[in-house]
Design a protein around this motif. Structure first.
Motif, PDB file in Angstrom:
ATOM      1  N   GLY A 147      64.522  45.584 -16.230  1.00 41.06           N
ATOM      2  CA  GLY A 147      64.262  46.612 -17.239  1.00 41.06           C
ATOM      3  C   GLY A 147      64.200  48.004 -16.657  1.00 41.06           C
ATOM      4  N   SER A 148      63.992  48.114 -15.360  1.00 45.15           N
ATOM      5  CA  SER A 148      63.958  49.425 -14.731  1.00 45.15           C
ATOM      6  C   SER A 148      65.345  49.852 -14.258  1.00 45.15           C
ATOM      7  N   ASP A 149      66.348  49.154 -14.718  1.00 42.50           N
ATOM      8  CA  ASP A 149      67.729  49.499 -14.353  1.00 42.50           C
ATOM      9  C   ASP A 149      68.681  49.353 -15.538  1.00 42.50           C
ATOM     10  N   ALA A 197      62.364  53.485  -9.520  1.00 41.60           N
ATOM     11  CA  ALA A 197      61.840  53.077 -10.824  1.00 41.60           C
ATOM     12  C   ALA A 197      61.322  51.651 -10.748  1.00 41.60           C
ATOM     13  N   SER A 198      60.034  51.507 -10.895  1.00 42.85           N
ATOM     14  CA  SER A 198      59.464  50.157 -10.907  1.00 42.85           C
ATOM     15  C   SER A 198      58.131  50.216 -11.626  1.00 42.85           C
ATOM     16  N   LYS A 199      58.036  49.489 -12.709  1.00 41.38           N
ATOM     17  CA  LYS A 199      56.776  49.502 -13.458  1.00 41.38           C
ATOM     18  C   LYS A 199      55.619  49.072 -12.541  1.00 41.38           C
ATOM     19  N   THR A 200      55.844  47.986 -11.824  1.00 42.44           N
ATOM     20  CA  THR A 200      54.765  47.440 -10.993  1.00 42.44           C
ATOM     21  C   THR A 200      54.714  48.060  -9.597  1.00 42.44           C
ATOM     22  N   PHE A 201      55.817  48.586  -9.167  1.00 43.58           N
ATOM     23  CA  PHE A 201      56.007  49.067  -7.795  1.00 43.58           C
ATOM     24  C   PHE A 201      55.714  47.959  -6.776  1.00 43.58           C
ATOM     25  N   THR A 202      56.039  46.754  -7.147  1.00 43.11           N
ATOM     26  CA  THR A 202      55.876  45.632  -6.209  1.00 43.11           C
ATOM     27  C   THR A 202      57.176  44.832  -6.089  1.00 43.11           C
ATOM     28  N   THR A 203      58.199  45.239  -6.816  1.00 44.46           N
ATOM     29  CA  THR A 203      59.405  44.414  -6.901  1.00 44.46           C
ATOM     30  C   THR A 203      60.202  44.473  -5.589  1.00 44.46           C
ATOM     31  N   GLN A 204      60.442  43.288  -5.026  1.00 39.17           N
ATOM     32  CA  GLN A 204      61.047  43.181  -3.685  1.00 39.17           C
ATOM     33  C   GLN A 204      62.324  44.006  -3.569  1.00 39.17           C
TER      34      GLN A 204
HETATM   35  O1  F6P Z   1      61.679  39.881 -12.699  1.00 36.32           O
HETATM   36  C1  F6P Z   1      61.504  40.253 -14.011  1.00 36.32           C
HETATM   37  C2  F6P Z   1      60.944  41.617 -14.149  1.00 36.32           C
HETATM   38  O2  F6P Z   1      59.561  41.546 -14.118  1.00 36.32           O
HETATM   39  C3  F6P Z   1      61.448  42.259 -15.418  1.00 36.32           C
HETATM   40  O3  F6P Z   1      60.754  41.868 -16.523  1.00 36.32           O
HETATM   41  C4  F6P Z   1      61.344  43.692 -15.076  1.00 36.32           C
HETATM   42  O4  F6P Z   1      62.083  44.471 -15.962  1.00 36.32           O
HETATM   43  C5  F6P Z   1      61.876  43.696 -13.670  1.00 36.32           C
HETATM   44  O5  F6P Z   1      61.367  42.505 -13.119  1.00 36.32           O
HETATM   45  C6  F6P Z   1      61.539  44.880 -12.834  1.00 36.32           C
HETATM   46  O6  F6P Z   1      60.153  45.044 -12.681  1.00 36.32           O
HETATM   47  P1  F6P Z   1      59.541  46.400 -12.131  1.00 36.32           P
HETATM   48  O7  F6P Z   1      59.902  47.483 -13.074  1.00 36.32           O
HETATM   49  O8  F6P Z   1      58.067  46.164 -12.078  1.00 36.32           O
HETATM   50  O9  F6P Z   1      60.112  46.645 -10.781  1.00 36.32           O
END
Ligand code: F6P
Length: 542
Positions: A147-149, A197-204
Protein backbone atom coordinates in the motif's frame (compact mmCIF):
# COMPACT_ATOMS: atom_id res chain seq x y z
CA UNK A 1 -18.78 -3.52 18.30
CA UNK A 2 -22.18 -4.19 16.76
CA UNK A 3 -22.56 -7.66 15.35
CA UNK A 4 -23.93 -8.10 11.87
CA UNK A 5 -25.69 -11.22 10.57
CA UNK A 6 -23.97 -13.81 8.36
CA UNK A 7 -25.22 -13.76 4.77
CA UNK A 8 -25.38 -17.54 4.45
CA UNK A 9 -27.65 -17.80 7.50
CA UNK A 10 -30.24 -15.45 6.00
CA UNK A 11 -33.24 -16.98 4.19
CA UNK A 12 -32.38 -14.76 1.23
CA UNK A 13 -29.19 -16.75 0.71
CA UNK A 14 -31.24 -19.90 0.19
CA UNK A 15 -33.66 -17.96 -2.04
CA UNK A 16 -30.70 -16.83 -4.16
CA UNK A 17 -29.50 -20.42 -4.39
CA UNK A 18 -32.82 -21.64 -5.67
CA UNK A 19 -33.18 -18.62 -7.98
CA UNK A 20 -29.79 -19.52 -9.39
CA UNK A 21 -30.84 -23.14 -9.93
CA UNK A 22 -34.14 -22.16 -11.51
CA UNK A 23 -33.08 -19.38 -13.84
CA UNK A 24 -29.75 -17.78 -12.90
CA UNK A 25 -27.59 -20.63 -14.15
CA UNK A 26 -29.21 -20.67 -17.60
CA UNK A 27 -29.56 -16.89 -17.89
CA UNK A 28 -28.60 -15.73 -21.36
CA UNK A 29 -27.68 -12.07 -21.76
CA UNK A 30 -28.42 -12.19 -25.50
CA UNK A 31 -31.99 -13.33 -24.86
CA UNK A 32 -32.37 -10.68 -22.18
CA UNK A 33 -31.46 -7.98 -24.73
CA UNK A 34 -33.82 -9.50 -27.30
CA UNK A 35 -36.66 -9.51 -24.76
CA UNK A 36 -36.01 -6.01 -23.44
CA UNK A 37 -34.98 -3.17 -25.76
CA UNK A 38 -34.63 -0.96 -22.67
CA UNK A 39 -32.03 -3.23 -21.04
CA UNK A 40 -29.09 -0.88 -21.59
CA UNK A 41 -30.95 2.06 -20.05
CA UNK A 42 -32.23 -0.07 -17.18
CA UNK A 43 -28.83 -1.54 -16.33
CA UNK A 44 -26.58 1.45 -16.78
CA UNK A 45 -25.85 4.17 -14.30
CA UNK A 46 -24.08 7.50 -14.10
CA UNK A 47 -22.19 7.81 -10.81
CA UNK A 48 -19.88 10.75 -10.11
CA UNK A 49 -17.30 10.78 -12.94
CA UNK A 50 -17.96 7.13 -13.81
CA UNK A 51 -20.60 5.81 -16.18
CA UNK A 52 -21.24 2.10 -15.77
CA UNK A 53 -22.85 -0.32 -18.20
CA UNK A 54 -23.90 -3.40 -16.27
CA UNK A 55 -26.29 -4.63 -18.95
CA UNK A 56 -23.98 -7.35 -20.30
CA UNK A 57 -24.05 -9.15 -16.95
CA UNK A 58 -26.02 -12.26 -16.05
CA UNK A 59 -28.48 -10.41 -13.93
CA UNK A 60 -32.18 -9.66 -14.01
CA UNK A 61 -34.67 -7.81 -11.87
CA UNK A 62 -35.34 -10.80 -9.62
CA UNK A 63 -31.63 -11.38 -9.00
CA UNK A 64 -31.18 -7.76 -8.06
CA UNK A 65 -34.23 -7.81 -5.83
CA UNK A 66 -32.82 -10.77 -3.91
CA UNK A 67 -29.31 -9.32 -3.71
CA UNK A 68 -30.72 -6.05 -2.37
CA UNK A 69 -32.69 -8.05 0.18
CA UNK A 70 -29.47 -9.80 1.17
CA UNK A 71 -27.87 -6.37 1.64
CA UNK A 72 -30.76 -5.44 3.93
CA UNK A 73 -30.47 -8.72 5.83
CA UNK A 74 -26.82 -8.08 6.67
CA UNK A 75 -27.59 -4.43 7.50
CA UNK A 76 -25.30 -3.08 4.82
CA UNK A 77 -26.41 0.50 5.42
CA UNK A 78 -25.54 0.29 9.13
CA UNK A 79 -22.19 -1.25 8.24
CA UNK A 80 -21.57 1.61 5.84
CA UNK A 81 -22.38 4.16 8.54
CA UNK A 82 -20.01 2.41 10.91
CA UNK A 83 -17.28 2.89 8.29
CA UNK A 84 -17.94 6.59 7.75
CA UNK A 85 -18.44 7.30 11.46
CA UNK A 86 -15.10 5.85 12.40
CA UNK A 87 -16.32 2.89 14.46
CA UNK A 88 -13.48 0.43 15.12
CA UNK A 89 -14.59 -1.91 12.32
CA UNK A 90 -11.09 -3.33 11.94
CA UNK A 91 -11.72 -5.26 15.13
CA UNK A 92 -8.69 -7.57 15.03
CA UNK A 93 -6.45 -4.51 15.17
CA UNK A 94 -8.87 -2.40 17.23
CA UNK A 95 -8.92 0.37 14.63
CA UNK A 96 -11.29 2.62 12.79
CA UNK A 97 -11.08 2.72 9.00
CA UNK A 98 -11.27 6.31 7.91
CA UNK A 99 -9.74 6.80 4.48
CA UNK A 100 -12.98 8.65 3.61
CA UNK A 101 -12.06 11.30 6.22
CA UNK A 102 -8.86 12.02 4.28
CA UNK A 103 -10.82 13.30 1.29
CA UNK A 104 -13.65 15.06 3.11
CA UNK A 105 -13.68 18.83 2.59
CA UNK A 106 -12.35 21.00 5.42
CA UNK A 107 -14.70 21.02 8.36
CA UNK A 108 -16.37 17.76 7.40
CA UNK A 109 -15.68 14.24 8.54
CA UNK A 110 -13.88 12.94 11.61
CA UNK A 111 -10.46 14.39 12.54
CA UNK A 112 -10.93 17.23 10.04
CA UNK A 113 -8.48 19.64 11.70
CA UNK A 114 -5.68 17.09 11.86
CA UNK A 115 -6.36 15.90 8.32
CA UNK A 116 -6.31 19.41 6.85
CA UNK A 117 -3.18 20.42 8.75
CA UNK A 118 -1.36 17.31 7.56
CA UNK A 119 -2.56 17.84 3.99
CA UNK A 120 -1.51 21.50 3.92
CA UNK A 121 1.95 20.69 5.20
CA UNK A 122 2.44 17.82 2.77
CA UNK A 123 1.19 19.85 -0.21
CA UNK A 124 3.41 22.83 0.62
CA UNK A 125 6.41 20.50 0.68
CA UNK A 126 5.30 18.84 -2.56
CA UNK A 127 4.92 22.14 -4.41
CA UNK A 128 8.39 23.20 -3.25
CA UNK A 129 10.00 19.97 -4.47
CA UNK A 130 8.04 20.24 -7.71
CA UNK A 131 9.43 23.68 -8.45
CA UNK A 132 12.91 23.07 -9.90
CA UNK A 133 13.95 26.69 -9.28
CA UNK A 134 13.20 26.31 -5.57
CA UNK A 135 14.41 22.77 -5.05
CA UNK A 136 16.74 21.89 -7.89
CA UNK A 137 15.13 18.43 -7.88
CA UNK A 138 14.93 16.54 -11.15
CA UNK A 139 14.31 13.03 -9.79
CA UNK A 140 12.15 11.71 -6.98
CA UNK A 141 12.85 8.19 -5.79
CA UNK A 142 9.96 6.75 -3.82
CA UNK A 143 10.77 3.70 -1.72
CA UNK A 144 7.86 1.69 -0.31
CA UNK A 145 5.97 -1.53 -0.90
CA UNK A 146 2.37 -2.79 -0.93
CA UNK A 147 0.00 0.00 0.00
CA UNK A 148 2.96 2.32 0.37
CA UNK A 149 3.81 1.83 -3.29
CA UNK A 150 0.99 0.48 -5.45
CA UNK A 151 -1.44 3.38 -5.11
CA UNK A 152 1.07 6.21 -5.59
CA UNK A 153 2.84 4.36 -8.43
CA UNK A 154 -0.44 3.64 -10.20
CA UNK A 155 -1.75 7.20 -9.86
CA UNK A 156 1.49 8.87 -10.95
CA UNK A 157 1.55 6.68 -14.03
CA UNK A 158 -2.09 7.40 -14.79
CA UNK A 159 -1.58 11.16 -14.48
CA UNK A 160 1.72 11.32 -16.37
CA UNK A 161 0.43 14.11 -18.59
CA UNK A 162 0.25 16.36 -15.49
CA UNK A 163 3.92 15.85 -14.59
CA UNK A 164 6.18 18.74 -15.60
CA UNK A 165 8.85 18.06 -18.20
CA UNK A 166 12.18 17.58 -16.49
CA UNK A 167 10.77 15.92 -13.39
CA UNK A 168 10.99 12.14 -13.13
CA UNK A 169 9.41 9.95 -10.49
CA UNK A 170 10.82 6.51 -9.80
CA UNK A 171 9.22 3.83 -7.64
CA UNK A 172 11.30 1.18 -5.93
CA UNK A 173 9.54 -1.55 -3.99
CA UNK A 174 11.15 -4.96 -4.35
CA UNK A 175 13.83 -6.14 -1.94
CA UNK A 176 15.47 -7.48 -5.08
CA UNK A 177 18.35 -5.12 -5.78
CA UNK A 178 17.49 -5.29 -9.46
CA UNK A 179 14.72 -2.84 -8.65
CA UNK A 180 16.86 -0.13 -7.03
CA UNK A 181 20.07 -0.52 -9.05
CA UNK A 182 18.77 0.65 -12.46
CA UNK A 183 16.92 3.56 -10.85
CA UNK A 184 20.07 4.94 -9.23
CA UNK A 185 22.05 4.69 -12.43
CA UNK A 186 22.74 8.16 -13.76
CA UNK A 187 21.07 10.00 -10.87
CA UNK A 188 22.70 13.08 -9.39
CA UNK A 189 22.40 12.96 -5.58
CA UNK A 190 22.23 16.75 -5.44
CA UNK A 191 19.14 16.74 -7.63
CA UNK A 192 17.42 13.73 -6.14
CA UNK A 193 14.70 13.65 -3.51
CA UNK A 194 14.19 10.33 -1.74
CA UNK A 195 10.92 9.50 -0.02
CA UNK A 196 10.85 6.50 2.30
CA UNK A 197 7.22 5.45 2.64
CA UNK A 198 6.27 2.93 5.27
CA UNK A 199 3.33 3.11 7.61
CA UNK A 200 5.07 0.92 10.17
CA UNK A 201 8.65 1.76 9.24
CA UNK A 202 9.50 -1.86 9.96
CA UNK A 203 9.02 -3.39 6.52
CA UNK A 204 12.10 -5.39 5.50
CA UNK A 205 12.04 -4.47 1.82
CA UNK A 206 11.60 -0.75 2.38
CA UNK A 207 14.22 -0.45 5.11
CA UNK A 208 16.75 -2.44 3.07
CA UNK A 209 16.19 -0.27 -0.01
CA UNK A 210 16.27 2.93 2.07
CA UNK A 211 19.54 1.89 3.66
CA UNK A 212 21.03 1.06 0.26
CA UNK A 213 19.81 4.38 -1.16
CA UNK A 214 21.37 6.24 1.75
CA UNK A 215 24.67 4.44 1.25
CA UNK A 216 24.60 5.29 -2.47
CA UNK A 217 23.73 8.92 -1.69
CA UNK A 218 26.68 9.36 0.66
CA UNK A 219 29.14 7.49 -1.53
CA UNK A 220 28.11 9.49 -4.61
CA UNK A 221 28.87 12.86 -3.04
CA UNK A 222 25.48 13.59 -1.45
CA UNK A 223 25.85 15.64 1.69
CA UNK A 224 22.57 16.84 3.08
CA UNK A 225 20.49 13.79 4.13
CA UNK A 226 18.01 15.96 6.00
CA UNK A 227 17.23 17.82 2.80
CA UNK A 228 17.25 14.92 0.37
CA UNK A 229 15.41 12.26 2.39
CA UNK A 230 11.85 12.50 3.65
CA UNK A 231 9.68 9.86 5.28
CA UNK A 232 5.95 9.25 5.16
CA UNK A 233 5.07 7.07 8.13
CA UNK A 234 3.03 6.67 11.27
CA UNK A 235 6.22 5.69 13.10
CA UNK A 236 8.12 8.99 13.23
CA UNK A 237 10.45 7.68 15.91
CA UNK A 238 11.74 4.84 13.72
CA UNK A 239 12.20 7.28 10.83
CA UNK A 240 14.22 9.58 13.11
CA UNK A 241 16.36 6.66 14.27
CA UNK A 242 16.98 5.90 10.62
CA UNK A 243 18.28 9.45 10.26
CA UNK A 244 15.36 11.15 8.55
CA UNK A 245 14.25 14.48 10.01
CA UNK A 246 11.60 15.48 7.49
CA UNK A 247 8.71 13.25 8.40
CA UNK A 248 5.08 13.38 7.34
CA UNK A 249 2.98 11.43 9.77
CA UNK A 250 -0.40 9.78 9.54
CA UNK A 251 -2.71 7.75 11.70
CA UNK A 252 -3.37 4.11 12.48
CA UNK A 253 -6.91 4.50 11.11
CA UNK A 254 -5.48 4.76 7.59
CA UNK A 255 -4.98 1.23 6.25
CA UNK A 256 -1.92 0.67 4.05
CA UNK A 257 -3.92 -0.18 0.94
CA UNK A 258 -6.20 2.80 1.54
CA UNK A 259 -3.40 5.28 2.18
CA UNK A 260 -2.75 7.04 -1.12
CA UNK A 261 -5.07 9.83 0.07
CA UNK A 262 -2.83 10.51 3.07
CA UNK A 263 0.77 11.72 3.14
CA UNK A 264 1.60 8.43 1.41
CA UNK A 265 0.32 10.36 -1.62
CA UNK A 266 3.33 12.70 -1.41
CA UNK A 267 4.86 11.48 -4.71
CA UNK A 268 1.49 12.02 -6.38
CA UNK A 269 1.35 15.57 -5.06
CA UNK A 270 4.91 16.23 -6.26
CA UNK A 271 4.03 14.78 -9.66
CA UNK A 272 0.77 16.61 -10.28
CA UNK A 273 0.88 19.58 -7.88
CA UNK A 274 -1.28 20.50 -4.93
CA UNK A 275 -4.33 21.68 -6.89
CA UNK A 276 -4.51 18.40 -8.79
CA UNK A 277 -3.97 16.40 -5.63
CA UNK A 278 -6.93 18.22 -4.11
CA UNK A 279 -8.93 17.40 -7.26
CA UNK A 280 -8.05 13.71 -6.78
CA UNK A 281 -9.41 13.93 -3.22
CA UNK A 282 -12.51 15.79 -4.42
CA UNK A 283 -13.27 13.12 -7.01
CA UNK A 284 -12.99 10.42 -4.35
CA UNK A 285 -15.18 12.44 -1.99
CA UNK A 286 -17.87 12.75 -4.66
CA UNK A 287 -17.90 8.95 -4.91
CA UNK A 288 -17.99 8.70 -1.10
CA UNK A 289 -21.11 10.83 -1.06
CA UNK A 290 -22.71 8.79 -3.80
CA UNK A 291 -21.93 5.59 -1.88
CA UNK A 292 -23.22 7.04 1.36
CA UNK A 293 -26.45 8.55 0.06
CA UNK A 294 -27.66 6.98 -3.19
CA UNK A 295 -30.43 4.40 -2.79
CA UNK A 296 -28.94 0.92 -2.86
CA UNK A 297 -30.47 0.05 -6.23
CA UNK A 298 -28.88 3.15 -7.81
CA UNK A 299 -25.64 2.96 -5.90
CA UNK A 300 -22.75 1.91 -8.13
CA UNK A 301 -20.36 0.51 -5.49
CA UNK A 302 -23.29 -1.41 -4.00
CA UNK A 303 -24.37 -2.81 -7.37
CA UNK A 304 -20.83 -3.88 -8.28
CA UNK A 305 -20.27 -5.42 -4.84
CA UNK A 306 -23.54 -7.35 -5.06
CA UNK A 307 -22.70 -8.53 -8.55
CA UNK A 308 -19.37 -9.77 -7.20
CA UNK A 309 -21.24 -11.79 -4.58
CA UNK A 310 -23.65 -13.17 -7.19
CA UNK A 311 -20.80 -14.31 -9.41
CA UNK A 312 -18.54 -15.61 -6.66
CA UNK A 313 -21.04 -17.40 -4.46
CA UNK A 314 -23.79 -18.52 -6.83
CA UNK A 315 -22.20 -18.84 -10.28
CA UNK A 316 -18.97 -20.01 -8.62
CA UNK A 317 -16.73 -17.78 -10.74
CA UNK A 318 -13.34 -17.61 -9.07
CA UNK A 319 -11.74 -14.73 -10.86
CA UNK A 320 -12.42 -11.38 -12.46
CA UNK A 321 -10.32 -9.79 -15.14
CA UNK A 322 -9.79 -6.04 -15.30
CA UNK A 323 -9.01 -4.56 -18.69
CA UNK A 324 -8.24 -0.85 -18.61
CA UNK A 325 -8.23 0.52 -22.14
CA UNK A 326 -5.82 3.30 -21.25
CA UNK A 327 -2.09 2.82 -21.10
CA UNK A 328 -1.91 5.13 -18.08
CA UNK A 329 -4.03 2.65 -16.12
CA UNK A 330 -1.79 -0.33 -16.80
CA UNK A 331 -0.87 -0.64 -13.12
CA UNK A 332 -4.50 -0.54 -12.04
CA UNK A 333 -4.87 -4.35 -12.01
CA UNK A 334 -1.82 -4.66 -9.72
CA UNK A 335 -3.21 -1.98 -7.44
CA UNK A 336 -6.60 -3.72 -7.38
CA UNK A 337 -4.98 -7.03 -6.53
CA UNK A 338 -3.86 -5.64 -3.21
CA UNK A 339 -7.03 -3.65 -2.64
CA UNK A 340 -9.33 -6.57 -3.24
CA UNK A 341 -7.34 -9.68 -2.46
CA UNK A 342 -5.60 -8.39 0.67
CA UNK A 343 -8.91 -6.96 1.87
CA UNK A 344 -11.24 -9.82 1.10
CA UNK A 345 -8.96 -12.85 0.87
CA UNK A 346 -10.24 -14.13 4.21
CA UNK A 347 -11.45 -17.53 5.39
CA UNK A 348 -13.20 -16.70 8.67
CA UNK A 349 -16.00 -14.31 9.57
CA UNK A 350 -15.71 -11.48 12.06
CA UNK A 351 -16.32 -13.89 14.91
CA UNK A 352 -13.49 -16.09 13.69
CA UNK A 353 -15.79 -18.84 12.46
CA UNK A 354 -14.87 -20.58 9.20
CA UNK A 355 -16.78 -19.52 6.11
CA UNK A 356 -18.69 -22.04 4.06
CA UNK A 357 -18.56 -19.93 0.90
CA UNK A 358 -15.97 -18.27 -1.30
CA UNK A 359 -14.60 -14.78 -0.71
CA UNK A 360 -12.19 -12.69 -2.81
CA UNK A 361 -11.95 -13.69 -6.44
CA UNK A 362 -8.58 -13.61 -8.15
CA UNK A 363 -8.29 -10.16 -9.71
CA UNK A 364 -5.97 -9.85 -12.65
CA UNK A 365 -5.54 -8.12 -15.94
CA UNK A 366 -3.54 -6.02 -18.31
CA UNK A 367 -4.07 -2.88 -20.32
CA UNK A 368 -6.07 -3.21 -23.51
CA UNK A 369 -5.36 -3.78 -26.28
CA UNK A 370 -2.26 -5.69 -25.12
CA UNK A 371 -4.28 -8.25 -23.18
CA UNK A 372 -6.21 -9.10 -26.33
CA UNK A 373 -3.02 -10.48 -27.85
CA UNK A 374 -2.17 -12.52 -24.79
CA UNK A 375 -4.91 -14.09 -22.69
CA UNK A 376 -8.19 -12.96 -24.25
CA UNK A 377 -8.22 -16.25 -26.15
CA UNK A 378 -8.97 -17.93 -22.83
CA UNK A 379 -11.65 -15.37 -21.93
CA UNK A 380 -13.44 -16.06 -25.20
CA UNK A 381 -13.05 -19.81 -25.59
CA UNK A 382 -11.60 -21.22 -22.37
CA UNK A 383 -13.54 -23.60 -20.15
CA UNK A 384 -13.92 -21.11 -17.30
CA UNK A 385 -16.24 -18.13 -17.39
CA UNK A 386 -14.40 -15.05 -16.18
CA UNK A 387 -16.33 -11.80 -15.86
CA UNK A 388 -14.36 -8.98 -17.43
CA UNK A 389 -14.36 -5.35 -16.40
CA UNK A 390 -13.56 -2.96 -19.22
CA UNK A 391 -12.50 0.58 -18.35
CA UNK A 392 -12.60 3.06 -21.20
CA UNK A 393 -11.73 6.76 -21.36
CA UNK A 394 -13.62 8.83 -23.89
CA UNK A 395 -11.24 11.76 -24.41
CA UNK A 396 -7.48 11.22 -24.56
CA UNK A 397 -4.87 13.60 -23.16
CA UNK A 398 -1.46 12.99 -24.70
CA UNK A 399 0.19 16.05 -23.16
CA UNK A 400 0.90 19.52 -24.47
CA UNK A 401 3.90 18.37 -26.51
CA UNK A 402 1.66 16.37 -28.85
CA UNK A 403 0.34 18.52 -31.67
CA UNK A 404 -0.11 18.72 -35.43
CA UNK A 405 -0.05 15.50 -37.40
CA UNK A 406 1.07 13.47 -34.42
CA UNK A 407 -1.98 14.64 -32.48
CA UNK A 408 -4.40 13.74 -35.23
CA UNK A 409 -2.76 10.33 -35.65
CA UNK A 410 -2.91 9.59 -31.92
CA UNK A 411 -6.51 10.75 -31.78
CA UNK A 412 -7.26 8.33 -34.56
CA UNK A 413 -5.52 5.59 -32.60
CA UNK A 414 -7.73 6.45 -29.67
CA UNK A 415 -10.80 5.76 -31.82
CA UNK A 416 -9.27 2.38 -32.64
CA UNK A 417 -8.66 1.77 -28.93
CA UNK A 418 -12.30 2.49 -28.09
CA UNK A 419 -13.52 0.32 -30.96
CA UNK A 420 -11.40 -2.54 -29.63
CA UNK A 421 -12.80 -2.11 -26.14
CA UNK A 422 -16.41 -2.13 -27.29
CA UNK A 423 -15.76 -5.02 -29.68
CA UNK A 424 -14.33 -7.24 -26.96
CA UNK A 425 -17.31 -6.95 -24.66
CA UNK A 426 -19.58 -7.40 -27.67
CA UNK A 427 -17.71 -10.55 -28.75
CA UNK A 428 -17.74 -12.02 -25.24
CA UNK A 429 -21.50 -11.63 -25.10
CA UNK A 430 -22.40 -12.41 -28.68
CA UNK A 431 -20.23 -15.44 -29.32
CA UNK A 432 -20.40 -17.27 -32.62
CA UNK A 433 -22.30 -20.44 -33.43
CA UNK A 434 -20.65 -23.33 -35.24
CA UNK A 435 -23.05 -22.72 -38.16
CA UNK A 436 -21.96 -19.10 -38.43
CA UNK A 437 -18.33 -20.16 -38.20
CA UNK A 438 -18.89 -22.73 -40.93
CA UNK A 439 -20.54 -20.21 -43.21
CA UNK A 440 -17.55 -17.87 -42.97
CA UNK A 441 -14.43 -18.12 -45.02
CA UNK A 442 -11.31 -18.82 -42.97
CA UNK A 443 -8.36 -18.21 -45.28
CA UNK A 444 -5.72 -19.29 -42.75
CA UNK A 445 -7.49 -22.53 -41.75
CA UNK A 446 -6.31 -25.94 -42.88
CA UNK A 447 -8.01 -27.13 -46.08
CA UNK A 448 -7.53 -30.77 -45.00
CA UNK A 449 -9.78 -30.59 -41.98
CA UNK A 450 -13.43 -31.65 -41.81
CA UNK A 451 -15.36 -28.31 -42.01
CA UNK A 452 -17.54 -29.31 -39.04
CA UNK A 453 -14.50 -29.95 -36.86
CA UNK A 454 -12.99 -26.66 -37.93
CA UNK A 455 -16.25 -24.83 -37.22
CA UNK A 456 -16.24 -26.18 -33.65
CA UNK A 457 -12.72 -24.76 -33.13
CA UNK A 458 -13.85 -21.43 -34.53
CA UNK A 459 -17.08 -21.05 -32.58
CA UNK A 460 -17.59 -19.11 -29.34
CA UNK A 461 -20.14 -19.95 -26.65
CA UNK A 462 -20.79 -16.26 -25.93
CA UNK A 463 -22.91 -15.15 -22.97
CA UNK A 464 -19.68 -14.24 -21.19
CA UNK A 465 -20.42 -11.41 -18.78
CA UNK A 466 -18.71 -8.04 -18.69
CA UNK A 467 -19.08 -4.60 -17.18
CA UNK A 468 -17.89 -1.45 -18.89
CA UNK A 469 -16.87 1.60 -16.88
CA UNK A 470 -16.49 4.80 -18.87
CA UNK A 471 -14.71 8.02 -17.86
CA UNK A 472 -15.02 11.23 -19.86
CA UNK A 473 -11.28 11.83 -19.45
CA UNK A 474 -8.55 10.53 -17.18
CA UNK A 475 -8.16 13.45 -14.78
CA UNK A 476 -7.20 13.66 -11.10
CA UNK A 477 -10.86 13.96 -10.23
CA UNK A 478 -12.15 11.07 -12.35
CA UNK A 479 -9.29 8.85 -11.18
CA UNK A 480 -10.10 9.70 -7.56
CA UNK A 481 -13.72 8.73 -8.14
CA UNK A 482 -12.73 5.49 -9.90
CA UNK A 483 -10.41 4.39 -7.09
CA UNK A 484 -12.99 5.24 -4.42
CA UNK A 485 -15.55 3.25 -6.40
CA UNK A 486 -13.32 0.19 -6.15
CA UNK A 487 -12.64 0.74 -2.46
CA UNK A 488 -16.34 0.85 -1.66
CA UNK A 489 -17.19 -2.06 -3.89
CA UNK A 490 -14.66 -4.17 -1.99
CA UNK A 491 -16.22 -2.92 1.25
CA UNK A 492 -19.67 -4.01 0.06
CA UNK A 493 -18.74 -7.61 -0.75
CA UNK A 494 -16.69 -7.82 2.47
CA UNK A 495 -19.68 -6.52 4.45
CA UNK A 496 -22.01 -9.07 2.85
CA UNK A 497 -19.53 -11.83 3.66
CA UNK A 498 -19.14 -10.60 7.26
CA UNK A 499 -15.37 -10.57 7.07
CA UNK A 500 -12.84 -8.06 8.32
CA UNK A 501 -11.72 -6.43 5.07
CA UNK A 502 -9.15 -4.30 6.85
CA UNK A 503 -6.60 -6.63 8.40
CA UNK A 504 -4.00 -8.77 6.62
CA UNK A 505 -2.75 -11.46 8.99
CA UNK A 506 -2.13 -13.75 6.03
CA UNK A 507 1.08 -11.94 5.13
CA UNK A 508 2.64 -12.45 8.56
CA UNK A 509 3.59 -16.12 8.46
CA UNK A 510 5.81 -15.72 5.39
CA UNK A 511 7.50 -12.67 6.94
CA UNK A 512 8.26 -14.57 10.16
CA UNK A 513 9.60 -17.61 8.30
CA UNK A 514 11.76 -15.36 6.14
CA UNK A 515 13.29 -13.86 9.27
CA UNK A 516 14.09 -17.29 10.64
CA UNK A 517 15.50 -18.51 7.30
CA UNK A 518 17.78 -15.51 6.80
CA UNK A 519 20.52 -16.67 9.24
CA UNK A 520 20.25 -20.19 7.82
CA UNK A 521 21.13 -18.86 4.38
CA UNK A 522 24.41 -17.69 5.87
CA UNK A 523 25.07 -20.71 8.10
CA UNK A 524 23.55 -23.49 6.02
CA UNK A 525 21.94 -24.92 9.15
CA UNK A 526 18.96 -26.99 7.99
CA UNK A 527 18.11 -28.50 11.38
CA UNK A 528 14.38 -29.08 11.76
CA UNK A 529 13.48 -27.85 8.27
CA UNK A 530 11.11 -29.78 6.03
CA UNK A 531 12.78 -31.75 3.23
CA UNK A 532 11.90 -29.36 0.44
CA UNK A 533 13.05 -26.21 2.21
CA UNK A 534 16.25 -27.94 3.37
CA UNK A 535 16.91 -29.13 -0.19
CA UNK A 536 16.31 -25.69 -1.68
CA UNK A 537 18.47 -24.05 1.00
CA UNK A 538 21.35 -26.32 0.02
CA UNK A 539 20.76 -25.56 -3.67
CA UNK A 540 20.74 -21.76 -3.30
CA UNK A 541 23.88 -21.89 -1.15
CA UNK A 542 25.71 -24.39 -3.35
O1 F6P B 1 2.76 -7.05 3.91
C1 F6P B 1 1.54 -6.42 3.86
C2 F6P B 1 1.60 -4.99 4.24
O2 F6P B 1 1.45 -4.89 5.61
C3 F6P B 1 0.56 -4.20 3.49
O3 F6P B 1 -0.68 -4.29 4.06
C4 F6P B 1 1.16 -2.86 3.49
O4 F6P B 1 0.55 -2.03 2.56
C5 F6P B 1 2.60 -3.18 3.18
O5 F6P B 1 2.83 -4.37 3.88
C6 F6P B 1 3.60 -2.13 3.50
O6 F6P B 1 3.61 -1.82 4.87
P1 F6P B 1 4.34 -0.52 5.41
O7 F6P B 1 3.69 0.66 4.81
O8 F6P B 1 4.17 -0.56 6.90
O9 F6P B 1 5.77 -0.60 5.02
Amino acid sequence: MTEFPRCDRSPTWAALQSHFQQSGRAFDVRQAFAADPGRFAAWSLQAPEVFADLSKNRIDARTLELLLQLAQDVKLESQREALFNGDPINATEGRAVLHTALRAPAGQGPFSDEVQASLDRMLAFADRVRDPAASGVTDVVHIGIGGSDLGPAMVVQALQSYVPAGLKLHFVSNVDGHDLAPVLRGLDPKRTQFIVASKTFTTQETLANAMAAKAWFLSSGGTDIARHFAATTSNARAAAEFGIDTTFGFWDWVGGRYSLWSVIGLPIAIAVGSANFRALLAGAHAMDQHFRSAPLEKNLPVLLGLLDVWYRNFHGFTSRSVAPYHQGLRRLPAYLQQLEMESNGKGVDRAGDPLSFGTSPVVWGEAGTNGQHAYFQMLHQGTDVIPVEFIAVKTPNFGAHVEGELLSRLQDQHVKLLANCLAQSQALMQGKTAEAARAESAPTASKDLDPDVLARHRSFSGNRPSTTLLLEALTPSSLGALIALYEHRVFVSGAIWNINSFDQWGVELGKALCNSLLPRLASGDATGLDGSTAGLLAKVRG
